[in-house]
Design a protein around this motif. Structure first.
Motif, mmCIF file in Angstrom:
data_model
loop_
_atom_site.group_PDB
_atom_site.id
_atom_site.type_symbol
_atom_site.label_atom_id
_atom_site.label_comp_id
_atom_site.label_asym_id
_atom_site.label_seq_id
_atom_site.Cartn_x
_atom_site.Cartn_y
_atom_site.Cartn_z
ATOM 1 N N THR A 146 -0.995 12.017 5.563
ATOM 2 C CA THR A 146 -0.344 11.414 4.399
ATOM 3 C C THR A 146 -0.501 12.303 3.165
ATOM 4 O O THR A 146 0.446 12.506 2.403
ATOM 5 C CB THR A 146 -0.967 10.026 4.121
ATOM 6 N N ALA B 255 0.833 -1.205 0.000
ATOM 7 C CA ALA B 255 0.000 0.000 0.000
ATOM 8 C C ALA B 255 0.870 1.259 0.000
ATOM 9 O O ALA B 255 0.559 2.246 -0.666
ATOM 10 C CB ALA B 255 -0.934 -0.003 1.208
ATOM 11 N N LEU B 256 1.974 1.215 0.752
ATOM 12 C CA LEU B 256 2.889 2.364 0.765
ATOM 13 C C LEU B 256 3.555 2.545 -0.597
ATOM 14 O O LEU B 256 3.740 3.671 -1.060
ATOM 15 C CB LEU B 256 3.944 2.183 1.867
ATOM 16 N N ALA C 7 -5.226 6.152 -3.001
ATOM 17 C CA ALA C 7 -4.081 5.372 -2.507
ATOM 18 C C ALA C 7 -3.812 5.673 -1.034
ATOM 19 O O ALA C 7 -3.445 4.780 -0.262
ATOM 20 C CB ALA C 7 -2.836 5.675 -3.342
ATOM 21 N N LEU D 122 -4.196 2.957 2.520
ATOM 22 C CA LEU D 122 -3.156 2.601 3.495
ATOM 23 C C LEU D 122 -3.827 1.953 4.706
ATOM 24 O O LEU D 122 -4.829 2.458 5.196
ATOM 25 C CB LEU D 122 -2.378 3.850 3.917
ATOM 26 N N ARG E 171 1.750 6.820 -6.848
ATOM 27 C CA ARG E 171 0.808 7.901 -7.183
ATOM 28 C C ARG E 171 1.476 9.266 -7.008
ATOM 29 O O ARG E 171 1.250 10.179 -7.802
ATOM 30 C CB ARG E 171 -0.428 7.832 -6.297
ATOM 31 N N CYS E 172 2.270 9.400 -5.950
ATOM 32 C CA CYS E 172 2.987 10.667 -5.738
ATOM 33 C C CYS E 172 3.946 10.925 -6.897
ATOM 34 O O CYS E 172 4.085 12.064 -7.371
ATOM 35 C CB CYS E 172 3.784 10.623 -4.432
ATOM 36 N N ARG F 64 2.260 1.694 -3.461
ATOM 37 C CA ARG F 64 1.238 2.207 -4.376
ATOM 38 C C ARG F 64 1.054 3.706 -4.158
ATOM 39 O O ARG F 64 0.939 4.481 -5.107
ATOM 40 C CB ARG F 64 -0.084 1.465 -4.155
ATOM 41 N N PHE F 65 1.078 4.100 -2.882
ATOM 42 C CA PHE F 65 0.944 5.530 -2.588
ATOM 43 C C PHE F 65 2.144 6.296 -3.155
ATOM 44 O O PHE F 65 1.998 7.362 -3.760
ATOM 45 C CB PHE F 65 0.826 5.749 -1.073
#
Lengths: 296, 375
Positions: A247, A64-65, B18, B22, A71-72, A67-68
């Motif tokens: 976040t 998940a991190l 996204a 998390l 996106r960034c 994927r984040f």
């Protein structure tokens, strides 16, 4: 995680407050241990050791991190990059005396940077080139702050805040119903405040050029490095952004710093409230949260 | 919107998605915010004794077991069980009647109650039932209570309704199969004033009918309807300078029997190192006499067919209670406490009009031990 951290919770009695705080702090330490690049036994270290070799299995949280982070990377046009940490090899902010790296040194470091060279899925991640490094430092702290808020709320906490190295997430209002008032640090005058923001159930994060830097030939070289150019950013002294989650606030603030002039239309497109301090010290604000800040 | 803008917007939407993906970033039980997530088991022991000059009167010893268990994120069940052993004279006779009945008899009472509370969207609904049984007295009660929490949790509204059905069969045969029913309505509000202060106010109406007389007291005859209004307000103030909490309370009560009472209390809860806290408390109580109460000598004022009592509990008096509680919280959520209370009642201590004449002072003390474990 570097910097000063603070957690304040308000509960009916000390036992409940202590329990919430203890659970929250335990989780912050867990995230720190799991993703620290300084720890041999961390997930980050395991991924980096395998760079150029085999894929490393990862759990849902790490996926998940990633994927984040992806996106960034996309949202910043490639300037925000979880693999940009190797640039610190060229830009050593701890070295005395400080030194500006040569173009060759920067080019060599840049060859090991690039999200497109990361092969990742929900199950595994592989850094395709030896010497590449992944670093969750740019999102881990804010992620931890959001989890602290969730853990406290799960423990029945309705009022409180967590400040992880300057990234603040608040829970509810203050007990008397008024919003939490968070000061925004002045990027040049230590201990001075350049603005203020009132928050309820939201977060504010600040990215600035003052955390680690050196000065040479009258110019400031800060630790925020553009993954595309391999060089420090210099358009803003600091960017503070309000968002529902730490976040988001943290990544928007960092991306704003990296985008330079394009930060204002970018933040407007996110409908984010912001306070930007330009290289010459001029303050520009957007959104209701910071409206009163320019009166300082 | 240009293609560029549309693309930017899509990108920012995927970033938010996204972030929300998390793990653990949103509270897990947001819909059940107020439900306690921990269970409690507590054991208390209560030892009561009262006396008048030269005469030890009544003793009560009772252990109580209490438990609260979360059944799910939104539901809790709690209940308690008490067993009292009472011995000595029925309390509070006129001196002239001391020892007239009940002396030396030991009686037992067993009581239990259970309550299920369900939390949903800022509300809590509780259903309760209680049962109490002793040789000459049985009581069954049911209650429903609804609480509503404001969005910021700083204000709570409470509304409750209770019904109790009692049956009296006195051991002396004067009261057989006598019934009494009572209905209560409660309205309350709790407001957090600041991080340090909280105020709570509750209004209770009670409407009852049936047998109110005391079958063990000669000539005692009371109205068969009773209406009570009580208003209780509590204020808690944390004092950071001393790491202590001041607790103040006031209760006004009006009873259709004709008596009216005021109660004022203050407690200082002082935190001390190593998990200790000490609570000295003081309470003052004053009441007027019931309309059908008659002063000694007995049976002065008795007229056949009219309500009459010589029960000193319905006389005019003032009373002071001094208390001291010491508690210690251990690591792991266990709390142990011991409390000592001393009570003294005198006619002359009444405020606003003299007390009932001809009564001796009355004293009581009670000691409580408790241990509570949260898990």
């Amino acid at each position: 995680m570097g910097g000063q951290h603070e957690l304040q919770v308000w509960a009916e009695d000390r036992l409940h407050a202590d329990r919430a705080a203890k659970a929250a702090i335990t989780d912050v330490l867990r995230i720190e241990a799991k993703y620290s690049r300084y720890r041999e036994d961390s997930v980050t270290a395991a991924i980096n050791r395998a760079a150029g070799g085999a894929a490393v299995a990862i759990d849902d949280e790490t996926a998940a991190l990633l994927r984040f982070g992806a996106r960034c990377h996309a949202l910043s046009g490639g300037r925000f990059d979880l693999t940009s940490g190797v640039l610190r090899g060229a830009w050593d902010f701890r070295r005395q005396p400080s030194r500006i790296p040569t173009d060759d040194e920067i080019a060599t470091a840049c060859a090991k940077v690039g999200w497109e060279r990361v092969e990742w899925s929900d199950r595994s991640v592989r850094l395709s080139r030896a010497g590449m490094e992944l670093d969750f430092g740019g999102i881990g702290k804010e992620y931890a702050a959001d989890r602290v808020a969730a853990i406290c709320m799960d423990h029945g906490i309705r009022h409180g805040f967590v400040n992880l190295g300057g990234d603040v997430r608040v829970i509810g209002t203050q007990v008397d119903g008024t919003p939490w008032r968070i000061g925004i640090r002045h990027p040049r005058r230590m201990r001075a405040v350049i603005g203020e923001v009132e928050l309820c159930d939201a977060a504010v994060a600040t990215s600035g050029d003052y955390e680690r830097y050196f000065e040479a030939d009258g110019r400031r070289y800060c630790h925020l490095l553009d993954a595309l150019t391999g060089r420090p950013v210099d358009h803003w002294q600091s960017a503070s952004v309000v968002a529902p989650l730490a976040t988001l606030a943290g990544s928007w603030a960092t991306i704003a710093m990296l985008l330079g002039e394009a930060a204002v239309p970018f933040l407007r497109a996110q409908h984010a409230d912001y306070l930007l301090v330009a290289a010459d010290g001029t303050v520009s604000c957007g959104g209701a949260a910071f409206e009163s800040a320019t009166n300082q | 919107m240009t293609d560029r803008e549309r693309k930017d917007r899509e990108r920012s939407a995927t970033l938010i998605a996204a972030a929300l993906a998390l793990p653990g970033i949103l509270p897990a039980n947001a819909s059940a915010q107020a439900a306690p997530d921990e269970g409690v088991v507590a054991l208390r022991y209560y030892d009561y004794r009262d006396w008048q000059p030269g005469a030890s009167r009544m003793t009560v010893r009772s252990p109580t077991l209490y438990a609260l268990v979360p059944l799910s994120d939104t539901t809790t069940i709690e209940g308690s069980l008490t067993h009292d052993a009472m011995s000595g004279a029925s309390p509070l006779y006129h001196n002239t009647l001391s020892g007239a009945s009940g002396l030396g008899v030991t009686d037992y009472r067993t009581a239990g109650d259970v309550k299920v509370t369900r939390y949903f969207d800022g509300n809590a609904l509780a259903l309760g039932a209680a049962y109490s049984d002793e040789r000459d007295y049985t009581s069954r009660a049911a209650s429903v209570e609804w609480r509503h929490f404001s969005d910021d949790r700083n204000r709570t509204y409470a509304m409750g309704f209770g019904a109790a059905y009692d049956r009296i069969d006195s051991s002396n045969g004067l009261a057989t199969n006598k019934r009494r029913e009572t209905y209560d309505l409660l309205l309350g509000i709790t407001q957090v004033l600041s991080a340090e202060a909280l105020i709570e106010s509750t209004l209770t109406w009670s409407q009852g009918r049936g047998y109110y007389s005391d079958p063990y007291k000669l000539l005692d005859q009371r109205p068969d309807r009773r209406h009570i209004v009580a208003w209780l307000t509590r204020y808690n103030q944390y004092v950071p300078r001393f790491d202590a909490t001041l607790r103040l309370g006031y209760r006004y009560l009006h009873d259709s029997f004709g008596d009216e009472s005021h109660m004022l209390e203050a407690a200082w809860i002082q935190s001390l190192p190593r998990g200790f806290n000490v609570t000295p408390s003081v309470r003052y109580y004053t009441q007027s006499a019931a309309g059908f109460y008659h002063d000694p000598p007995f049976p002065q004022g008795f007229v056949g067919g009219s309500p009459y009592t010589a029960d000193t509990r319905l006389s005019a008096f003032g009373a002071v209670t001094l208390g001291l509680r010491v508690a210690k919280t251990f690591a792991g959520g266990t709390t142990a406490d011991v409390a000592l209370n001393f009570y003294r009642q005198r006619s002359a201590w009444r405020i606003g009009g003299g007390g009932s004449p001809g009564l001796e002072e009355f004293s009581a003390r009670w000691i409580e031990f408790g241990i509570e474990k949260r898990f």
